[in-house]
Design a protein around this motif. Structure first.
Motif, PDB file in Angstrom:
ATOM      1  N   MET A  96     -11.201   0.309  46.214  1.00 23.18           N
ATOM      2  CA  MET A  96     -11.987  -0.343  47.259  1.00 23.18           C
ATOM      3  C   MET A  96     -11.607   0.189  48.638  1.00 23.18           C
ATOM      4  O   MET A  96     -12.470   0.434  49.473  1.00 23.18           O
ATOM      5  N   ASN A  99     -13.040   3.541  49.067  1.00 25.43           N
ATOM      6  CA  ASN A  99     -14.496   3.524  49.181  1.00 25.43           C
ATOM      7  C   ASN A  99     -14.978   3.452  50.624  1.00 25.43           C
ATOM      8  O   ASN A  99     -16.176   3.605  50.875  1.00 25.43           O
ATOM      9  N   ARG A 100     -14.085   3.237  51.540  1.00 24.79           N
ATOM     10  CA  ARG A 100     -14.460   3.272  52.956  1.00 24.79           C
ATOM     11  C   ARG A 100     -14.650   4.707  53.442  1.00 24.79           C
ATOM     12  O   ARG A 100     -15.214   4.941  54.508  1.00 24.79           O
ATOM     13  N   HIS A 116     -16.946  -4.421  57.076  1.00 22.63           N
ATOM     14  CA  HIS A 116     -15.656  -5.093  56.903  1.00 22.63           C
ATOM     15  C   HIS A 116     -15.855  -6.479  56.285  1.00 22.63           C
ATOM     16  O   HIS A 116     -15.093  -6.887  55.397  1.00 22.63           O
ATOM     17  N   TYR A 119     -16.629  -5.925  52.647  1.00 19.36           N
ATOM     18  CA  TYR A 119     -15.397  -5.423  52.040  1.00 19.36           C
ATOM     19  C   TYR A 119     -14.432  -6.583  51.744  1.00 19.36           C
ATOM     20  O   TYR A 119     -13.963  -6.743  50.622  1.00 19.36           O
ATOM     21  N   THR A 122     -15.926  -9.080  49.076  1.00 23.40           N
ATOM     22  CA  THR A 122     -15.893  -8.539  47.716  1.00 23.40           C
ATOM     23  C   THR A 122     -14.486  -8.598  47.135  1.00 23.40           C
ATOM     24  O   THR A 122     -14.282  -9.053  46.007  1.00 23.40           O
TER      25      THR A 122
END
Length: 131
Positions: A96, A99-100, A116, A119, A122
């Protein structure tokens, strides 16, 4: 390791959640963006270099073990779901964070605050116990 010590000092699930949100917020900082770019470059190179891939796999296990230690007090206190293997949560969490990377190339193209928020939502919804 400072986050591990901070997690051990949390006395409520709200403090635990805030600590994780703080960590996630730090992922927006320039040094985190640079680390992510380096990590993605190394991951790409590892696709054709078995020795590098093996070293990367070893580092991922070390990270998973450290992250598991970070979360363990929260699991014991019932703030983090106990039905997930913490090492698996750790590697998912790393994914995760990585994934940015697509947004890091040209951040001005993306609503950083919205990303954000998505993010954090999730990640926290996935393994935080909420009453």
């Amino acid at each position: 390791l400072c986050f591990e010590a901070a997690m051990a000092k949390c006395t409520t699930s709200a403090e635990c959640e805030s600590l994780i949100e703080l960590y996630l917020g730090l992922q927006r900082e320039p040094d985190a963006i640079e680390r992510r770019r380096i990590r993605m470059t190394v991951m790409g190179r590892a696709q054709s270099r078995p020795q590098l891939a093996e070293k990367l796999a070893e580092m991922n296990l070390q990270y998973a073990d450290l992250f598991s230690q970070f979360l363990q007090p929260a699991v014991e206190k019932g703030w983090v779901k106990s039905d997930f293997d913490l090492r698996t949560v750790a590697i998912w969490f790393m994914g995760m964070v990585n994934n940015r990377a697509p947004m890091d190339f040209r951040p001005s193209d993306w609503d950083q605050d919205e990303m954000h928020r998505l993010y954090c939502s999730t990640i926290l919804d996935a393994f935080i116990v909420r009453s």
